[in-house]
Scaffold this motif. Structure first.
Motif, PDB file in Angstrom:
ATOM      1  N   VAL A  13       0.848  -1.185   0.000  1.00  0.00           N
ATOM      2  CA  VAL A  13       0.000   0.000   0.000  1.00  0.00           C
ATOM      3  C   VAL A  13       0.888   1.240   0.000  1.00  0.00           C
ATOM      4  CG1 VAL A  13      -1.733   1.275   1.325  1.00  0.00           C
ATOM      5  CG2 VAL A  13      -1.857  -1.216   1.193  1.00  0.00           C
ATOM      6  N   GLY A  14       0.546   2.178  -0.860  1.00  0.00           N
ATOM      7  CA  GLY A  14       1.300   3.422  -0.938  1.00  0.00           C
ATOM      8  C   GLY A  14       2.432   3.385  -1.952  1.00  0.00           C
ATOM      9  N   LYS A  15       2.763   2.218  -2.464  1.00  0.00           N
ATOM     10  CA  LYS A  15       3.825   2.104  -3.480  1.00  0.00           C
ATOM     11  C   LYS A  15       3.194   2.184  -4.860  1.00  0.00           C
ATOM     12  CE  LYS A  15       7.591   0.786  -1.106  1.00  0.00           C
ATOM     13  NZ  LYS A  15       8.973   0.898  -1.368  1.00  0.00           N
ATOM     14  N   GLU A  16       3.966   2.665  -5.814  1.00  0.00           N
ATOM     15  CA  GLU A  16       3.490   2.766  -7.185  1.00  0.00           C
ATOM     16  C   GLU A  16       3.582   1.393  -7.851  1.00  0.00           C
ATOM     17  OE1 GLU A  16       4.674   4.982 -11.300  1.00  0.00           O
ATOM     18  OE2 GLU A  16       5.189   5.987  -9.432  1.00  0.00           O
ATOM     19  N   ILE A  17       2.430   0.893  -8.307  1.00  0.00           N
ATOM     20  CA  ILE A  17       2.364  -0.436  -8.911  1.00  0.00           C
ATOM     21  C   ILE A  17       3.278  -0.526 -10.123  1.00  0.00           C
ATOM     22  CG2 ILE A  17       0.854  -2.053 -10.130  1.00  0.00           C
ATOM     23  CD1 ILE A  17      -1.416  -1.061  -8.336  1.00  0.00           C
ATOM     24  N   ALA A  18       3.272   0.506 -10.944  1.00  0.00           N
ATOM     25  CA  ALA A  18       4.068   0.480 -12.168  1.00  0.00           C
ATOM     26  C   ALA A  18       5.556   0.308 -11.874  1.00  0.00           C
ATOM     27  CB  ALA A  18       3.828   1.752 -12.981  1.00  0.00           C
ATOM     28  N   GLY A  19       6.009   0.743 -10.715  1.00  0.00           N
ATOM     29  CA  GLY A  19       7.411   0.598 -10.353  1.00  0.00           C
ATOM     30  C   GLY A  19       7.728  -0.752  -9.728  1.00  0.00           C
ATOM     31  N   GLU A  20       6.787  -1.297  -8.976  1.00  0.00           N
ATOM     32  CA  GLU A  20       7.029  -2.556  -8.275  1.00  0.00           C
ATOM     33  C   GLU A  20       6.967  -3.769  -9.201  1.00  0.00           C
ATOM     34  OE1 GLU A  20       5.793  -3.603  -4.360  1.00  0.00           O
ATOM     35  OE2 GLU A  20       5.060  -1.583  -4.008  1.00  0.00           O
ATOM     36  N   LEU A  21       6.069  -3.769 -10.152  1.00  0.00           N
ATOM     37  CA  LEU A  21       5.916  -4.951 -11.013  1.00  0.00           C
ATOM     38  C   LEU A  21       7.156  -5.253 -11.849  1.00  0.00           C
ATOM     39  CD1 LEU A  21       2.178  -4.734 -12.107  1.00  0.00           C
ATOM     40  CD2 LEU A  21       3.224  -6.388 -10.571  1.00  0.00           C
ATOM     41  N   PRO A  22       7.729  -4.276 -12.569  1.00  0.00           N
ATOM     42  CA  PRO A  22       8.940  -4.601 -13.332  1.00  0.00           C
ATOM     43  C   PRO A  22      10.082  -5.084 -12.452  1.00  0.00           C
ATOM     44  CG  PRO A  22       8.055  -2.497 -14.047  1.00  0.00           C
ATOM     45  CD  PRO A  22       7.282  -2.909 -12.821  1.00  0.00           C
ATOM     46  N   THR A  23      10.208  -4.511 -11.255  1.00  0.00           N
ATOM     47  CA  THR A  23      11.261  -4.943 -10.337  1.00  0.00           C
ATOM     48  C   THR A  23      11.026  -6.378  -9.896  1.00  0.00           C
ATOM     49  OG1 THR A  23      11.566  -2.674  -9.587  1.00  0.00           O
ATOM     50  CG2 THR A  23      12.403  -4.411  -8.141  1.00  0.00           C
ATOM     51  N   ALA A  24       9.789  -6.715  -9.582  1.00  0.00           N
ATOM     52  CA  ALA A  24       9.467  -8.083  -9.172  1.00  0.00           C
ATOM     53  C   ALA A  24       9.746  -9.063 -10.309  1.00  0.00           C
ATOM     54  CB  ALA A  24       8.012  -8.174  -8.736  1.00  0.00           C
ATOM     55  N   ILE A  25       9.457  -8.668 -11.540  1.00  0.00           N
ATOM     56  CA  ILE A  25       9.733  -9.532 -12.693  1.00  0.00           C
ATOM     57  C   ILE A  25      11.241  -9.747 -12.815  1.00  0.00           C
ATOM     58  CG2 ILE A  25       9.663  -9.654 -15.229  1.00  0.00           C
ATOM     59  CD1 ILE A  25       6.887  -8.220 -15.007  1.00  0.00           C
ATOM     60  N   GLU A  26      12.003  -8.685 -12.716  1.00  0.00           N
ATOM     61  CA  GLU A  26      13.463  -8.783 -12.840  1.00  0.00           C
ATOM     62  C   GLU A  26      14.066  -9.651 -11.737  1.00  0.00           C
ATOM     63  OE1 GLU A  26      14.496  -4.637 -12.938  1.00  0.00           O
ATOM     64  OE2 GLU A  26      13.377  -4.386 -14.813  1.00  0.00           O
ATOM     65  N   LYS A  27      13.452  -9.656 -10.563  1.00  0.00           N
ATOM     66  CA  LYS A  27      13.984 -10.421  -9.440  1.00  0.00           C
ATOM     67  C   LYS A  27      13.427 -11.843  -9.371  1.00  0.00           C
ATOM     68  CE  LYS A  27      15.162  -6.545  -6.557  1.00  0.00           C
ATOM     69  NZ  LYS A  27      15.495  -6.252  -5.187  1.00  0.00           N
ATOM     70  N   SER A  28      12.665 -12.236 -10.358  1.00  0.00           N
ATOM     71  CA  SER A  28      12.096 -13.582 -10.400  1.00  0.00           C
ATOM     72  C   SER A  28      12.877 -14.448 -11.372  1.00  0.00           C
ATOM     73  CB  SER A  28      10.630 -13.528 -10.831  1.00  0.00           C
ATOM     74  OG  SER A  28       9.873 -12.774  -9.908  1.00  0.00           O
ATOM     75  N   LYS A  29      12.803 -15.749 -11.143  1.00  0.00           N
ATOM     76  CA  LYS A  29      13.518 -16.696 -11.997  1.00  0.00           C
ATOM     77  C   LYS A  29      12.596 -17.418 -12.966  1.00  0.00           C
ATOM     78  CE  LYS A  29      16.794 -17.442  -8.310  1.00  0.00           C
ATOM     79  NZ  LYS A  29      16.881 -18.123  -7.049  1.00  0.00           N
ATOM     80  N   ILE A  30      11.382 -17.698 -12.523  1.00  0.00           N
ATOM     81  CA  ILE A  30      10.423 -18.439 -13.335  1.00  0.00           C
ATOM     82  C   ILE A  30       9.177 -17.579 -13.488  1.00  0.00           C
ATOM     83  CG2 ILE A  30       9.006 -20.522 -13.498  1.00  0.00           C
ATOM     84  CD1 ILE A  30      11.100 -21.872 -11.670  1.00  0.00           C
ATOM     85  N   TYR A  31       8.765 -17.413 -14.723  1.00  0.00           N
ATOM     86  CA  TYR A  31       7.576 -16.611 -15.013  1.00  0.00           C
ATOM     87  C   TYR A  31       6.445 -17.549 -15.398  1.00  0.00           C
ATOM     88  CZ  TYR A  31      11.321 -13.188 -15.505  1.00  0.00           C
ATOM     89  OH  TYR A  31      12.420 -12.406 -15.293  1.00  0.00           O
ATOM     90  N   VAL A  32       5.282 -17.334 -14.777  1.00  0.00           N
ATOM     91  CA  VAL A  32       4.126 -18.171 -15.059  1.00  0.00           C
ATOM     92  C   VAL A  32       2.982 -17.277 -15.524  1.00  0.00           C
ATOM     93  CG1 VAL A  32       2.499 -19.875 -14.149  1.00  0.00           C
ATOM     94  CG2 VAL A  32       4.859 -19.819 -13.295  1.00  0.00           C
ATOM     95  N   PRO A  33       2.899 -17.036 -16.852  1.00  0.00           N
ATOM     96  CA  PRO A  33       1.722 -16.341 -17.354  1.00  0.00           C
ATOM     97  C   PRO A  33       0.568 -17.341 -17.431  1.00  0.00           C
ATOM     98  CG  PRO A  33       3.231 -16.797 -19.159  1.00  0.00           C
ATOM     99  CD  PRO A  33       3.885 -17.293 -17.900  1.00  0.00           C
ATOM    100  N   ILE A  34      -0.558 -16.962 -16.861  1.00  0.00           N
ATOM    101  CA  ILE A  34      -1.748 -17.811 -16.881  1.00  0.00           C
ATOM    102  C   ILE A  34      -2.689 -17.202 -17.912  1.00  0.00           C
ATOM    103  CG2 ILE A  34      -3.641 -18.771 -15.516  1.00  0.00           C
ATOM    104  CD1 ILE A  34      -1.745 -18.307 -13.034  1.00  0.00           C
TER     105      ILE A  34
END
Length: 191
Positions: free
Chosen positions: A60-81
């Motif tokens: 809460v209070g964080k900008e979604i547009a900034g958090e999502l790309p960072t989370a993607i970059e810090k992930s190893k396996i991507y699961v698009p459903i």
């Protein structure tokens, strides 16, 4: 599961930080959040897999547009459903394009594991009107370049052998997904 213990054990070996994720789930909320995606998320947590799930991980209070790309970059396996409405969401398409970019830049460290929830790979390959119509609508707002980038990402991921829910059912896909992640973790730790 004791999440603190999970994170502590993951960081003690120096392999990844507490902010890294094994898995990033990309899905259209109205289509799968309360059903399949929620089940997949909890199955992975029970297997001690650190998962980025937007409902749990966005602060809460964080900008979604900034958090999502960072989370993607810090992930190893991507699961698009992939669901019927996945391509209707610009967020999902942004995520998918970023996943493809990250996988291309670090092919030995990152992998995409698609799940075809209520669509076929041919729909995602843009061989049916389902996703094509959504992309045409997005072009009006985001432009031709963005549409082409999203098309390329969809076609690229649709070429990857994934799991089709209609063929394997919930339980089959859940078990296969968790097993895949655990095996990938083991392989990526080999010298």
């Amino acid at each position: 599961m004791d999440r603190g213990k999970s994170l502590e054990s993951r960081t003690s070996g120096g392999e990844s930080s507490a902010n890294d994720y094994e898995v990033f789930l990309s899905f259209r909320g109205p289509d799968t959040r309360q059903g399949f995606t929620d089940c997949l998320y909890h199955e992975m947590l029970e297997a001690n897999i650190h998962v980025f799930f937007d409902e749990e991980e966005l602060h809460v209070g964080k900008e979604i547009a900034g958090e999502l790309p960072t989370a993607i970059e810090k992930s190893k396996i991507y699961v698009p459903i992939f669901s019927k409405g996945y391509a209707l969401s610009p967020w999902c398409l942004h995520e998918l394009a970023h996943m493809v970019e990250c996988t291309k830049s670090k092919p030995s460290e990152k992998v995409i594991m698609p799940i075809f929830y209520d669509v076929k790979p041919r729909d995602v390959r843009l061989m049916s009107p389902r996703y094509v119509c959504a992309l045409k609508e997005h072009e009006k707002k985001f432009g031709c370049q963005t549409r082409l980038k999203w098309e390329d990402a969809l076609k690229s991921v649709a070429q990857i052998k994934g799991w089709e829910l209609k063929k394997q059912g919930y339980v089959g896909v859940l078990k296969c997904s968790v097993t895949f992640v655990l095996e990938f973790q083991c392989i990526s730790k080999l010298p």
